[in-house]
Design a protein around this motif. Structure first.
Motif, PDB file in Angstrom:
ATOM      1  N   LYS A 190       3.946 -15.959  17.716  1.00  0.00           N
ATOM      2  CA  LYS A 190       5.153 -16.261  16.948  1.00  0.00           C
ATOM      3  C   LYS A 190       5.073 -15.724  15.534  1.00  0.00           C
ATOM      4  CE  LYS A 190       6.712 -20.491  19.245  1.00  0.00           C
ATOM      5  NZ  LYS A 190       7.045 -21.913  19.071  1.00  0.00           N
ATOM      6  N   LEU A 191       3.897 -15.861  14.937  1.00  0.00           N
ATOM      7  CA  LEU A 191       3.789 -15.487  13.529  1.00  0.00           C
ATOM      8  C   LEU A 191       3.418 -14.030  13.327  1.00  0.00           C
ATOM      9  CD1 LEU A 191       1.900 -18.560  12.034  1.00  0.00           C
ATOM     10  CD2 LEU A 191       4.358 -18.176  12.190  1.00  0.00           C
ATOM     11  N   GLY A 192       2.762 -13.448  14.313  1.00  0.00           N
ATOM     12  CA  GLY A 192       2.295 -12.081  14.137  1.00  0.00           C
ATOM     13  C   GLY A 192       1.045 -12.010  13.286  1.00  0.00           C
ATOM     14  N   ILE A 193       0.323 -13.116  13.182  1.00  0.00           N
ATOM     15  CA  ILE A 193      -0.903 -13.149  12.380  1.00  0.00           C
ATOM     16  C   ILE A 193      -2.074 -13.525  13.274  1.00  0.00           C
ATOM     17  CG2 ILE A 193      -2.059 -14.273  10.440  1.00  0.00           C
ATOM     18  CD1 ILE A 193       0.674 -14.820   9.284  1.00  0.00           C
ATOM     19  N   LYS A 194      -3.156 -12.734  13.192  1.00  0.00           N
ATOM     20  CA  LYS A 194      -4.258 -12.961  14.117  1.00  0.00           C
ATOM     21  C   LYS A 194      -5.506 -13.584  13.512  1.00  0.00           C
ATOM     22  CE  LYS A 194      -2.987  -9.179  17.128  1.00  0.00           C
ATOM     23  NZ  LYS A 194      -3.123  -7.731  17.153  1.00  0.00           N
ATOM     24  N   SER A 195      -5.828 -13.216  12.289  1.00  0.00           N
ATOM     25  CA  SER A 195      -7.102 -13.687  11.749  1.00  0.00           C
ATOM     26  C   SER A 195      -6.959 -15.123  11.247  1.00  0.00           C
ATOM     27  CB  SER A 195      -7.553 -12.797  10.598  1.00  0.00           C
ATOM     28  OG  SER A 195      -6.685 -12.925   9.499  1.00  0.00           O
ATOM     29  N   SER A 255      -8.233 -16.359   8.503  1.00  0.00           N
ATOM     30  CA  SER A 255      -7.858 -16.422   7.087  1.00  0.00           C
ATOM     31  C   SER A 255      -6.392 -16.087   6.881  1.00  0.00           C
ATOM     32  CB  SER A 255      -8.761 -15.546   6.220  1.00  0.00           C
ATOM     33  OG  SER A 255      -9.240 -14.457   6.926  1.00  0.00           O
ATOM     34  N   GLY A 256      -5.866 -15.202   7.731  1.00  0.00           N
ATOM     35  CA  GLY A 256      -4.440 -14.897   7.640  1.00  0.00           C
ATOM     36  C   GLY A 256      -3.603 -16.129   7.947  1.00  0.00           C
ATOM     37  N   VAL A 303      -3.652 -18.440   5.066  1.00  0.00           N
ATOM     38  CA  VAL A 303      -2.709 -18.047   4.020  1.00  0.00           C
ATOM     39  C   VAL A 303      -1.312 -18.540   4.387  1.00  0.00           C
ATOM     40  CG1 VAL A 303      -1.567 -16.100   2.904  1.00  0.00           C
ATOM     41  CG2 VAL A 303      -4.022 -16.048   3.265  1.00  0.00           C
ATOM     42  N   TYR A 304      -0.938 -18.317   5.620  1.00  0.00           N
ATOM     43  CA  TYR A 304       0.381 -18.765   6.079  1.00  0.00           C
ATOM     44  C   TYR A 304       0.527 -20.269   5.877  1.00  0.00           C
ATOM     45  CZ  TYR A 304       4.332 -19.858   9.088  1.00  0.00           C
ATOM     46  OH  TYR A 304       5.531 -20.326   9.564  1.00  0.00           O
ATOM     47  N   ILE A 309      -9.795 -19.633   2.154  1.00  0.00           N
ATOM     48  CA  ILE A 309      -9.487 -18.315   2.681  1.00  0.00           C
ATOM     49  C   ILE A 309     -10.771 -17.519   2.822  1.00  0.00           C
ATOM     50  CG2 ILE A 309      -8.232 -16.187   2.288  1.00  0.00           C
ATOM     51  CD1 ILE A 309      -6.282 -17.835   0.652  1.00  0.00           C
ATOM     52  N   VAL A 345      -2.490 -16.362  -3.538  1.00  0.00           N
ATOM     53  CA  VAL A 345      -3.162 -16.541  -2.246  1.00  0.00           C
ATOM     54  C   VAL A 345      -3.347 -15.202  -1.545  1.00  0.00           C
ATOM     55  CG1 VAL A 345      -2.965 -17.639  -0.003  1.00  0.00           C
ATOM     56  CG2 VAL A 345      -2.230 -18.862  -2.004  1.00  0.00           C
ATOM     57  N   PHE A 357      -6.782 -13.300  -0.354  1.00  0.00           N
ATOM     58  CA  PHE A 357      -6.931 -12.781   0.997  1.00  0.00           C
ATOM     59  C   PHE A 357      -7.336 -11.320   0.964  1.00  0.00           C
ATOM     60  CE2 PHE A 357      -6.417 -12.753   5.464  1.00  0.00           C
ATOM     61  CZ  PHE A 357      -5.743 -11.610   5.836  1.00  0.00           C
ATOM     62  N   LYS A 377     -10.939 -10.877   0.026  1.00  0.00           N
ATOM     63  CA  LYS A 377     -11.833 -11.177   1.142  1.00  0.00           C
ATOM     64  C   LYS A 377     -11.900  -9.987   2.100  1.00  0.00           C
ATOM     65  CE  LYS A 377     -13.201 -14.543   4.442  1.00  0.00           C
ATOM     66  NZ  LYS A 377     -12.933 -15.477   5.459  1.00  0.00           N
ATOM     67  N   ILE A 413      -7.747  -6.140  12.147  1.00  0.00           N
ATOM     68  CA  ILE A 413      -6.870  -7.305  12.268  1.00  0.00           C
ATOM     69  C   ILE A 413      -6.444  -7.829  10.907  1.00  0.00           C
ATOM     70  CG2 ILE A 413      -6.862  -9.754  12.901  1.00  0.00           C
ATOM     71  CD1 ILE A 413      -8.474  -9.010  15.358  1.00  0.00           C
ATOM     72  N   ASP A 469      -2.747  -8.275   9.285  1.00  0.00           N
ATOM     73  CA  ASP A 469      -2.263  -9.580   8.837  1.00  0.00           C
ATOM     74  C   ASP A 469      -1.727  -9.490   7.417  1.00  0.00           C
ATOM     75  OD1 ASP A 469      -4.611 -11.866  10.514  1.00  0.00           O
ATOM     76  OD2 ASP A 469      -2.864 -10.759  11.215  1.00  0.00           O
ATOM     77  N   SER A 488       1.672  -8.103   7.648  1.00  0.00           N
ATOM     78  CA  SER A 488       2.608  -9.072   8.221  1.00  0.00           C
ATOM     79  C   SER A 488       2.974 -10.148   7.234  1.00  0.00           C
ATOM     80  CB  SER A 488       2.003  -9.752   9.453  1.00  0.00           C
ATOM     81  OG  SER A 488       1.821  -8.833  10.475  1.00  0.00           O
ATOM     82  N   LEU A 489       1.973 -10.644   6.518  1.00  0.00           N
ATOM     83  CA  LEU A 489       2.238 -11.731   5.570  1.00  0.00           C
ATOM     84  C   LEU A 489       3.257 -11.294   4.518  1.00  0.00           C
ATOM     85  CD1 LEU A 489      -1.359 -13.148   5.186  1.00  0.00           C
ATOM     86  CD2 LEU A 489       0.636 -14.429   5.958  1.00  0.00           C
ATOM     87  N   LYS A 505       6.774 -10.495   6.171  1.00  0.00           N
ATOM     88  CA  LYS A 505       7.529 -11.595   6.753  1.00  0.00           C
ATOM     89  C   LYS A 505       7.625 -12.857   5.909  1.00  0.00           C
ATOM     90  CE  LYS A 505       6.976 -12.040  11.392  1.00  0.00           C
ATOM     91  NZ  LYS A 505       6.352 -12.077  12.713  1.00  0.00           N
ATOM     92  N   TYR A 506       6.545 -13.216   5.235  1.00  0.00           N
ATOM     93  CA  TYR A 506       6.515 -14.591   4.738  1.00  0.00           C
ATOM     94  C   TYR A 506       6.494 -14.814   3.228  1.00  0.00           C
ATOM     95  CZ  TYR A 506       5.605 -15.321   9.660  1.00  0.00           C
ATOM     96  OH  TYR A 506       5.704 -15.313  11.025  1.00  0.00           O
TER      97      TYR A 506
END
Lengths: 194, 221
Positions: A166-171, A173-174, A177-178, A194, B108, B112, B115, B162, B166, B169-170, B173-174
């Motif tokens: 759903k989010l498209g985030i895999k890690s 730490s990602g 962050v979300y 993180i 944040v 990230f 890291k 990955i 991310d 994507s972050l 999208k967010y």
């Protein structure tokens, strides 16, 4: 859900010509069919939605009327030989049309579907998924999460898969962050998380 | 050579890795390679692989000496560490500066990114200090360094991959767009280009260097 284009017409010249024209506005699969039985077989094998260009004369056959007419998966555009030909289909192109006219007539069928299967609601996390995400972001293992929520590890893994999709985030730490951005977890010790 | 760049300008940094710099005049690729002592076939194999992700001449690339490959990979690392990562970081800092004070979301993201950068640099360092010397030793001395083989390599590439995805994507999208969108676009474009480059890089390491070296290790035991 993937969309594809079908072209049903006896004439190879028309099939290929139309296919060429449609290619300019559509990047997905374009399938050509010689006979309506071939089309029927193809449709029975998969679940994609289709924009179908079909020889107008086929529209009056039993097979079409029984099998395809009013099928919600298929948007039909009739191919008429002459403009004054009658057709049971609202959308129609004729052999006299040029590419520009064909685009104009076809465009509504290619626009993003109004009744999408993945609406905004589907991309939001469920209550349970939020619970799982919170614990993932806090660094817990699958086993620990399962114990805290009284569910099985298998269920935790399923939730995590859904969350990632759903989010498209895999890690991890990602995801953390979300979670921080959406205030799913307490943010006093952010950087360490993180 | 100019025609090649016209066809795909993303190749500019790639040719630099062979020591080729601009001011080509109308010289042909072969000529330029000879002048700079670059193996033409190798050069073309790398260029074509980079240019077209569906083109991956495994056998051909494996036919070259691992030393050539290691040299190319080293130059690429150099480019990442000394140019790309600093540039991306600067852009990120510009984004943050262009936003409202106390924007925690971007803070944040910055953490990230740091890291990610640390992980990536560590990975590259391991390659430079362990893997590449091992390969060179193997080729030159017919035996590798004691107790070292290449197996653990591959998994790390996908981890790093990955996180980069991310990060994109972050932001896409967010994160609330409380910043200068042009600077952010520059940042994302730099990320996209970097992603493409490093994917190509990882592919060469995983599919060419690694199997080739494992093969050679077997021959020597």
């Amino acid at each position: 859900m993937n969309k594809e284009v079908g072209i049903l017409h006896q004439s190879e010249i028309i099939r290929k010509g139309l296919s060429q024209i449609v290619r300019s506005i559509f990047a997905g699969d374009i399938r050509q069919f010689d006979k309506i039985e071939e089309l029927a077989e193809h449709l029975s094998k998969q679940k994609n939605s289709m924009v179908l260009y079909i020889d107008n004369t086929c529209l009056n056959t039993d097979l079409y009327l029984k099998g395809f007419h009013n099928n919600p998966r298929i948007e039909v555009i009739a191919i008429k030989t002459a403009p004054n030909e009658e057709s049971i289909c609202e959308n129609a192109i004729t052999l006299q049309n040029n590419a520009g006219q064909i685009y104009r007539i076809s465009r509504p069928c290619f626009e993003f579907e109004k009744n999408v299967t993945r609406s905004d609601d589907n991309n939001e996390l469920t209550r349970r998924e939020v619970d799982v995400l919170r614990l993932v972001a806090m660094g817990h293992s699958n086993k620990e999460i399962a114990d805290k929520l009284f569910i099985s590890v298998h269920t935790v893994i399923t939730h995590r898969k859904n969350i990632t999709e759903k989010l498209g985030i895999k890690s991890i730490s990602g995801l953390t962050v979300y979670a921080i951005i959406n205030q799913i977890i307490d943010t006093t010790n952010m950087d360490n998380l993180i | 050579m100019v025609e090649m760049i016209e066809a795909n300008y993303h190749l500019l940094p790639v040719i630099n890795r062979f020591g080729l710099k601009l001011g080509f005049r109308d010289k042909h690729i072969e000529q330029l390679c000879h002048e700079h002592e670059v193996n033409v076939e190798f050069f073309l194999a790398i260029i074509n692989t980079f240019h077209n992700k569906d083109y991956f001449a495994e056998l051909e690339l494996k036919s070259f000496s691992p030393l050539l490959i290691v040299n190319y990979l080293r130059k690429t690392h150099h480019y990442y560490i000394n140019y790309v990562l600093p540039k991306i970081e600067k852009l990120l800092e510009s984004i943050i500066q262009s936003s409202r004070q106390g924007n925690t979301q971007l803070h944040v993201i910055h953490t990230f990114y740091q890291k990610y950068k640390t992980e990536l640099l560590l990975h590259i360092q391991e390659e430079e200090e362990l893997v590449f010397p091992h390969v060179e030793h193997l080729i030159n001395n017919r035996h590798g360094k004691a107790n070292y083989t290449m197996k653990s390599f591959e998994a790390e590439h996908s981890n790093v991959d990955i996180k980069l995805n991310d990060l994109k994507s972050l932001i896409l999208k967010y994160i609330v767009p409380d910043y200068d969108e042009n600077i952010c676009n520059d940042f994302l474009i730099a990320l996209y280009r970097f992603e493409r480059d490093i994917k190509d890089h990882a592919r060469i390491e995983d599919k060419i260097l690694l199997p080739r070296v494992v093969e050679i290790e077997k021959q020597h035991t």
